[in-house]
Design a protein around this motif. Structure first.
Motif, PDB file in Angstrom:
ATOM      1  N   GLU A 124     -54.173  14.091   9.578  1.00  7.52           N
ATOM      2  CA  GLU A 124     -52.905  13.736  10.226  1.00  7.52           C
ATOM      3  C   GLU A 124     -51.927  13.209   9.160  1.00  7.52           C
ATOM      4  O   GLU A 124     -52.351  12.688   8.106  1.00  7.52           O
ATOM      5  CB  GLU A 124     -53.147  12.649  11.294  1.00  7.52           C
ATOM      6  CG  GLU A 124     -54.109  13.065  12.397  1.00  7.52           C
ATOM      7  CD  GLU A 124     -53.572  14.202  13.273  1.00  7.52           C
ATOM      8  OE1 GLU A 124     -52.338  14.447  13.283  1.00  7.52           O
ATOM      9  OE2 GLU A 124     -54.387  14.858  13.914  1.00  7.52           O
TER      10      GLU A 124
ATOM     11  N   GLU B 132     -45.060  17.201  17.164  1.00 11.09           N
ATOM     12  CA  GLU B 132     -45.463  15.796  17.271  1.00 11.09           C
ATOM     13  C   GLU B 132     -44.628  14.960  16.285  1.00 11.09           C
ATOM     14  O   GLU B 132     -44.843  15.018  15.081  1.00 11.09           O
ATOM     15  CB  GLU B 132     -46.955  15.647  16.977  1.00 11.09           C
ATOM     16  CG  GLU B 132     -47.832  16.409  17.988  1.00 11.09           C
ATOM     17  CD  GLU B 132     -49.288  16.364  17.603  1.00 11.09           C
ATOM     18  OE1 GLU B 132     -50.145  16.438  18.499  1.00 11.09           O
ATOM     19  OE2 GLU B 132     -49.584  16.256  16.400  1.00 11.09           O
TER      20      GLU B 132
ATOM     21  N   ASN C 128     -52.065   8.636  14.372  1.00 14.47           N
ATOM     22  CA  ASN C 128     -51.999  10.064  14.685  1.00 14.47           C
ATOM     23  C   ASN C 128     -50.598  10.371  15.212  1.00 14.47           C
ATOM     24  O   ASN C 128     -50.035   9.576  15.954  1.00 14.47           O
ATOM     25  CB  ASN C 128     -53.055  10.441  15.739  1.00 14.47           C
ATOM     26  CG  ASN C 128     -53.109  11.919  16.029  1.00 14.47           C
ATOM     27  OD1 ASN C 128     -52.667  12.753  15.216  1.00 14.47           O
ATOM     28  ND2 ASN C 128     -53.643  12.273  17.198  1.00 14.47           N
TER      29      ASN C 128
ATOM     30  N   SER D 145     -48.011  12.340  17.575  1.00 13.51           N
ATOM     31  CA  SER D 145     -48.144  12.816  18.948  1.00 13.51           C
ATOM     32  C   SER D 145     -46.755  13.168  19.492  1.00 13.51           C
ATOM     33  O   SER D 145     -45.733  12.800  18.904  1.00 13.51           O
ATOM     34  CB  SER D 145     -48.796  11.743  19.825  1.00 13.51           C
ATOM     35  OG  SER D 145     -48.863  12.155  21.167  1.00 13.51           O
TER      36      SER D 145
END
Length: 255
Positions: A215, A222, A233, A235
């Motif tokens: 990531e 995202e 992460n 998103s």
């Protein structure tokens, strides 16, 4: 007649006295013995001398009395002045006592204020209710879900912002709360303004990061960051997640 005794006429009294005085004078050539006339003259002078002496004595007595009275008056006036002076000193001393009493009251008030501040410090909450304190900042962990934009607006409404992670210790603190929640949580990091240019909500660039392996990958557009366990992460910003708000703590009284 022959053979008859002769009778002499007695001399008068003055002649006898004179002859007597002459006799005494003859036997007292230095004048030690006074005649009756001189004695009578001295006797007549004695009362005048006595009166003069008595008058002189009375005058001296009155003079002594006046002197004594003047001394008594002077002594009385001196005592009166001393009493007035002492009373004036007492009057002057009263404000000093009042001033001393006022200083003691001020010191007591200061001590009470110090104790009150100490009590407030003991009861002080540098953070609002339901917020957690950590290293000078207050953190609110939401109990509702929302998009990244909704979460950012909710924090702003509270006078805060989505959390900005500036240190490893702060990341560990957030990790602890993430474990308790066991949910994905929005943080104040995104690249929705410029792809690949990650910025915090205060427009400062990203320097320290805790990305999960692989990531950020921008899979499915995202652009916003969530905290998953102890890693980050990227998103989709429209997803509904919990969030964390951050604001500076308030200083307690006396600090």
């Amino acid at each position: 007649m022959a053979g008859e005794p002769e009778f002499h006429q007695p001399k008068n009294h003055e002649e006898e006295v004179t002859s007597g005085e002459q006799g005494f004078a003859e036997h007292d050539p230095e004048g030690l013995v006074c005649s009756s006339k001189s004695l009578q003259g001295h006797l007549t002078q004695v009362p005048w001398l006595l009166l003069l002496l008595i008058s002189l004595g009375l005058f001296l007595l009155m003079l002594a009395t006046l002197v004594q009275v003047s001394r008594i008056r002077a002594y009385s006036q001196g005592q009166t002045q001393d009493q007035q002076g002492s009373s004036s000193l007492d009057k002057v001393a009263v404000p000093r006592e009042q001033t001393h009493s006022g200083l003691e009251q001020i010191q007591q008030i200061q001590q009470q204020l110090t104790q009150f501040n100490a009590s407030l410090a003991g009861l002080c909450r540098p953070c609002p209710w339901d917020w957690e304190l950590f290293q000078g900042s207050c953190y609110l962990f939401s109990r509702t879900l929302g998009s990244w934009e909704t979460s950012a607006s909710s924090c702003e409404d509270l006078g805060a912002h989505l959390v900005i992670v500036n240190s490893v210790s702060e990341q560990q603190f957030l990790k602890y709360w993430h474990i308790r929640k066991n949910q994905l949580t929005w943080i104040g990091l995104s690249d929705h303004r410029s792809e690949g240019s990650w910025q915090w909500v205060d427009d400062t660039p990203l320097k320290l990061s805790f990305w999960k392996e692989g990531e950020p990958n921008n899979e499915g557009d995202e652009d916003c960051v969530v905290m998953a366990e102890d890693k980050w992460n990227d998103s989709r910003c429209t997803a509904n997640n919990f969030w964390v708000c951050e604001q500076p703590s308030a200083p307690c009284p006396g600090y």
